[in-house]
Design a protein around this motif. Sequence first.
Motif, short mmCIF file in Angstrom:
data_model
loop_
_atom_site.label_atom_id
_atom_site.label_comp_id
_atom_site.label_asym_id
_atom_site.label_seq_id
_atom_site.Cartn_x
_atom_site.Cartn_y
_atom_site.Cartn_z
N ALA A 5 0.83 -1.20 0.00
CA ALA A 5 0.00 0.00 0.00
C ALA A 5 0.86 1.24 0.00
N VAL A 7 0.79 5.00 1.02
CA VAL A 7 -0.04 5.75 1.97
C VAL A 7 0.50 7.16 2.17
N VAL A 9 0.49 9.98 4.78
CA VAL A 9 0.21 10.00 6.21
C VAL A 9 -0.15 11.40 6.68
N PRO A 19 3.96 9.46 -0.84
CA PRO A 19 3.44 8.19 -0.30
C PRO A 19 4.55 7.38 0.36
N TYR A 22 3.71 0.43 2.78
CA TYR A 22 3.33 -0.42 3.92
C TYR A 22 2.89 -1.80 3.42
N ARG A 37 -9.22 4.93 4.18
CA ARG A 37 -8.49 5.49 5.32
C ARG A 37 -7.89 4.33 6.09
N GLY A 51 -3.93 7.76 7.59
CA GLY A 51 -3.41 7.98 6.25
C GLY A 51 -4.42 7.57 5.21
N VAL A 53 -4.80 5.57 1.42
CA VAL A 53 -4.17 4.73 0.41
C VAL A 53 -4.38 5.39 -0.95
N VAL A 67 0.24 -2.09 7.68
CA VAL A 67 -0.98 -1.33 7.96
C VAL A 67 -1.61 -1.90 9.22
#
Length: 794
Positions: A5, A7, A9, A19, A22, A37, A51, A53, A67
Amino acid sequence: MKKIAQVIVDMPLMQTDKPFSYDIPKHLRDVISVGSRVHVPFGNGNRLLQGFVVDFLDETDTALKSVAEVLDFEPVLNKEQIELADKMRHTVFSYKISLLKAMLPSLLNSQYEKLLIPRETLSEDDRQVIFGSQFSLSANDLDKTLENKVTRLARSGQIQVDYLAKDRKTIKTETFYNVNKQRLSEVDLGNRAKKRLELQQYLLENSQDGKIAELNKCFSSPVVKYFIEHGFLETYKVEQNRSDDYFGRVEETDFLTLNAQQQNVVDSVTEKIGQESKPFLLQGITGSGKTEVYLHIIDKVLKLGKTAIVLVPEISLTPQMTHRFISRFGNQVAIMHSGLSDGEKFDEWRKIKSGQAKVVVGARSAIFAPLENIGAIIIDEEHEATYKQESNPRYHARDVALLRAKYHEAVLVLGSATPTIESRARASKGVYEFLRLTQRANPLATIPTVQVVDFKDVIGQQEASNFTPVLLDNIRDRLAKKEQVVLMLNRRGYSSFVMCRDCGYVDECPNCDISLTLHMDTRTMNCHYCGHQAAIPNVCPDCQSRSIRYYGTGTQKAYDELEALLPDARIIRMDVDTTRQKGAHEKILETFGNGGADILLGTQMIAKGLDFPNVTLVGVLNADTSLNLPDFRAAERTFQLLTQVAGRAGRAEKAGEVVIQTYNPNHYAIQFAKNQDYEGFYNYEMDIRRQLSYPPYYYTVGLTLSHRDETLLVNKSYQVMEKLRSYLSEKVKILGPTPKPIARTHNLYHYQIIIKYRFEDNLEAVLNDILEWTQEPDNKDLRIAIDHEPQNMM
């Protein structure tokens, strides 16, 4: 294949404006999507942050954090919104996390709870006393008797203070019951349980489903609980929409027949739905029926199976505007504006997200509504500065609308009686398609006559007053005819400031470079910037003189004066102070519209969009207030305001009149407003803008730097200016650095730099470089705001 993923944050910094990767645990792989989310561990302390995605990558050999949890069954952001944040980042100069969060109701943004975590150095006894069997403890759950000890241990590094993202409760439910009539009729409760017997009898006679809260009111919660525990009542929860009540109060109305001009506009716009087209600038005089045009455009959009967004600039316009849209389109409408509670905003957002709502009506942030298949975006009163967000992220709703309209091949309509100089210039160059409405929709309604009254002509003839004899005579005439009056004053409160006549002392805010404003309703001196409050001084704090007087005027003071002059008149006041309570706007306008008051006295919020057929006189108490501001748009704003407020008069069969009181009767903004001459004002103002190199001839960027230490701030401001000069071409004009007109607020000094340019390839790069520079250790307390096309130079 296992995916990774990507993300964004919830940490708005240059270093985190990208990004992070994760790992997705096996149990979350089926529930995570782009737009979801999540909570993810971040940083050395592995604290949980919220965070979003934004993408997935293929599996990697690199060891990654995982995650922690997915917060939604369905993603809250769609593909368009994620792409929109990427595009906005180039001009808004706000971090992507701030842009993404701005697209969602606040209930979907996690709260951060303060946590205490024991270090290895903490003794076992202390750990047991403070934490028991837990490894971490919320600061809210800390035993009060341990606070001092914990503070001491935290300072010594034996307890770590961290913050944990926590999802917020979003959905409102209500508990209902149904009656197990058979069990209830068979049970014997005995004669001593009087309340239980009463409830038993009531339920046997009224066995339909009902609300538990209603039973608790009538029979007390312990009695009701007894019936639930013994199976006489079965409970179930029903999700509630917090704004349903509003929709139930609106009666359905029919579409009005359009005149030839209106129909031409509707046809010109609707034929472009579903095609890539230029924005439309609809310039229609006040009372020309622009709202009815919008309604017909949206009717066509809905018949094509598409959706629509309608933006209005002021919360005060929203009740009348939403009423008209709901009366035509019913529950297909969703309302989005700042007057709603967080829960109501969330419910309306869900209504849009689920596809139930097809038409979104609201203020600036409604431009982010998660509609699919948009056919039309309409921005009413497009000239209003409120479409520009003054805090981070500093986006303009019109710019976002342009991006969304292009994405959906939707028509974009910008409507106003007094378009911005920039919009009108774009129309003249063919960048926008130009449409006009030059006649009032009601054929019996005429343009009001406008009279300009020079305050200087009455000096010495009367005591200082908000009301000239000319205006008072006109008000009395309307009251005698049982007609209504709208009076506008361009400020709120009771008085501008308090000053000592002996030594010249002015009562100022200790945190800001601005005088405090007198509020007689609370009997306090208030700062409208930082919220500081103080008692009204009876003697001068500097020289102890009692010659302290109130200067200037405000709506409350004007109200008191008018009440004394016209004791029989029913006056209602509408400004920021009288509309703080929820629903106050609607209540005031409803009272006035139903004839419950003769005079509506208010600030700028009464100038636009209001339509009352019995209003035949509009008075502007002082037209000069906005003329004297240090802003190149001051004349434009004054002209727009006067033209708009004048349009509230004579909207039906009765003739209307406008009285404008001023100390500057010959100023071009006031003269063009008197003659309702937009074209004359536009041509005059364009010549001034060209000479001074201001929009629309140049683009602008404003940089505001803030710090507690003014000397350090000046030094940093000049460093920024040197960076700009080093990177940008010689064609760019740089103004400043100079103190802002209000140079200090919230105990921070403010300096600004204005960049004026036509075409500049390096601008985005250097502004991002400055953002990164402000996060260096030497600049940790320096704040900077980058504002593309600032609408307010104050």
